[in-house]
Design an enzyme around this catalytic site. Structure first.
Site, short mmCIF file in Angstrom:
data_model
loop_
_atom_site.label_atom_id
_atom_site.label_comp_id
_atom_site.label_asym_id
_atom_site.label_seq_id
_atom_site.Cartn_x
_atom_site.Cartn_y
_atom_site.Cartn_z
N GLY A 35 -30.80 -80.45 8.39
CA GLY A 35 -31.78 -80.55 9.46
C GLY A 35 -32.28 -79.18 10.42
N ASP B 1 -25.89 -73.79 0.51
CA ASP B 1 -25.54 -75.57 0.78
C ASP B 1 -24.86 -75.95 -0.38
OD1 ASP B 1 -25.50 -78.22 1.57
OD2 ASP B 1 -26.65 -77.61 3.16
N ARG C 179 -35.47 -86.12 8.65
CA ARG C 179 -35.62 -84.88 9.37
C ARG C 179 -35.55 -83.44 8.40
NH1 ARG C 179 -30.73 -87.26 9.22
NH2 ARG C 179 -29.02 -86.21 8.29
N LYS D 167 -29.43 -79.24 -2.32
CA LYS D 167 -30.41 -79.03 -1.29
C LYS D 167 -30.86 -77.43 -1.21
CE LYS D 167 -28.58 -82.27 2.28
NZ LYS D 167 -28.06 -82.40 3.69
N CYS E 119 -15.68 -67.17 21.84
CA CYS E 119 -15.46 -67.04 23.01
C CYS E 119 -16.21 -68.34 23.93
CB CYS E 119 -16.65 -65.80 23.62
SG CYS E 119 -15.95 -64.25 23.13
N CYS F 42 -23.58 -85.33 13.35
CA CYS F 42 -24.96 -86.12 13.46
C CYS F 42 -24.50 -87.65 12.83
CB CYS F 42 -25.93 -85.47 12.50
SG CYS F 42 -26.64 -84.16 13.54
N CYS G 110 -10.30 -63.59 23.53
CA CYS G 110 -11.01 -64.30 22.55
C CYS G 110 -9.98 -64.06 21.32
CB CYS G 110 -12.45 -63.97 22.28
SG CYS G 110 -12.91 -64.80 20.80
N CYS H 224 -13.04 -62.14 18.79
CA CYS H 224 -13.52 -60.50 19.03
C CYS H 224 -12.76 -60.03 20.38
CB CYS H 224 -15.01 -60.92 19.40
SG CYS H 224 -15.14 -61.50 21.29
ZN ZN Z 1 -15.07 -64.05 21.07
#
Ligand code: ZN
Lengths: 251, 83
Positions: A41, A62, A73, A86, A176, A189, A245, A248
């Site tokens: 979508g 995909d 959609r 797809k 993060c 969905c 994090c 990162c």
């Molecule tokens: Zn991060």
């Protein structure tokens, strides 16, 4: 960068007319290599906008086939496409729309094995996937390869948009925002439902960010945009890079 | 006073767009505000126990330990991952 042909000048004239794009911007779009992860979508309208705008090299990933419940959609697909891959179908439709661009089909889910190969090739990744595992993986790969990542998501009437740019040392990343897998949301969905226009709005935002980024216009990192489709309101929240994090952070 | 706002699906789920709580020791962090809201509205417990709920103070994303003071606007909203 070679100059634009007469045909390109005409075709993209309304974009070139914009000071922020111009001929240089159009050339940058033509030379760009963009990976779109997920042809559902969000991926459908994103791929259509980028292909039409003249982004020269698209990689569409995909592993799923078109199903009848996708059709309300996933607007590139029709009944004739049921049970076909797809990314394959999308590529065919987009090449009709714009035969001048190159499209490579990746007809399987990008995983940790396949991902790095493509990350080496592209300038930008657009995350249009529908699950948190793929989102974490794309975030990780983009951090490792220092490739910018545009994350979009939508369920129900709600959507979110975030640009991660690992080339900028101050940029927060997707993890993060959702630090640990136990914190990862499970909603999707299949369980909540979704409307095409909500996806179109988020995909439009992702496409706009992509075009601005590829044409060296100003784009904001550390900004989570939240769309509420019932009240038709956008809200912006500042997201800070987290020292702790797992993806990162310093450690 | 501290203004607490609920966005997107959360607003629908709680059937509440915003409310106010008194600033004080029991509302001086995001986690404490969540706890107070659940005490006042036991039916909200499941929603606020969801670890993936996102929170912001004055439009800046923060975690549960973040301090909150009088005049702040606290926002809660759900994560979105579908596509
Ligand atoms: Zn991060």
């Amino acid at each position: 960068m070679s100059v634009l042909s007469n045909n390109e000048q005409l075709r993209y004239s309304r974009q070139i007319m914009l000071n922020q794009i111009g001929e240089a911007g159009q050339q940058a779009l033509r030379n760009a290599k963009v990976l779109i992860v997920g042809m559902g979508g969000l991926g459908n309208p994103t791929a259509l906008y980028l292909a039409s705008a003249g982004v020269g090299n698209l990689y569409l990933a995909d592993g799923d086939n078109v199903e009848i419940s996708n059709l309300p959609r996933q607007i590139l697909f029709s009944e004739d496409d049921l049970q076909n891959n797809k990314a394959d179908v999308a590529s065919e439709k987009l090449q009709q729309q714009n035969p001048e661009i190159n499209i490579e089909v990746i007809d399987e889910m990008l995983d940790a094995e396949l991902g790095p190969y493509y990350l080496d090739l592209v300038d930008l990744v657009i995350d249009c996937s529908d699950n948190i595992a793929t989102r974490y993986l794309m975030n990780q790969l983009c951090l490792e390869h220092k490739v910018p990542l545009i994350v979009g998501a939508a369920t129900g009437f709600d959507g979110q948009h975030l640009l991660v740019d690992p080339r900028n040392p101050d940029s927060a990343c997707y993890q993060c925002l959702f630090p640990a897998s136990e914190k990862a949301p499970v909603n999707n969905c299949q369980t909540i439902g979704i409307l095409g226009p909500v996806l179109a709005i988020i995909a439009g935002m992702q496409s706009l960010t992509a075009i601005k980024l590829l044409t060296a216009n100003k784009v904001a990192v550390n900004q989570l945009s939240l769309f509420d489709g019932l009240s038709n309101q956008w809200r912006q929240f500042t997201l800070n890079k987290q020292a702790t994090c797992p993806a990162c952070g310093q450690a | 006073m501290i203004k607490v706002v609920f966005f997107a699906a959360l607003r629908e789920q709680l059937n509440c767009a915003e409310l106010e709580v008194n600033a004080g020791e029991n509302t001086d962090s995001i986690a404490k505000i969540k706890q107070l809201l659940v005490e006042q509205n036991p039916q909200w417990q499941e929603t606020f126990n969801n670890a993936s709920l996102l929170s912001a103070v004055n439009h800046e994303m923060v975690d549960g330990s973040h301090p909150v003071k009088s005049g702040d606007e606290v926002a809660f909203f759900p994560p979105v991952t579908g596509g």
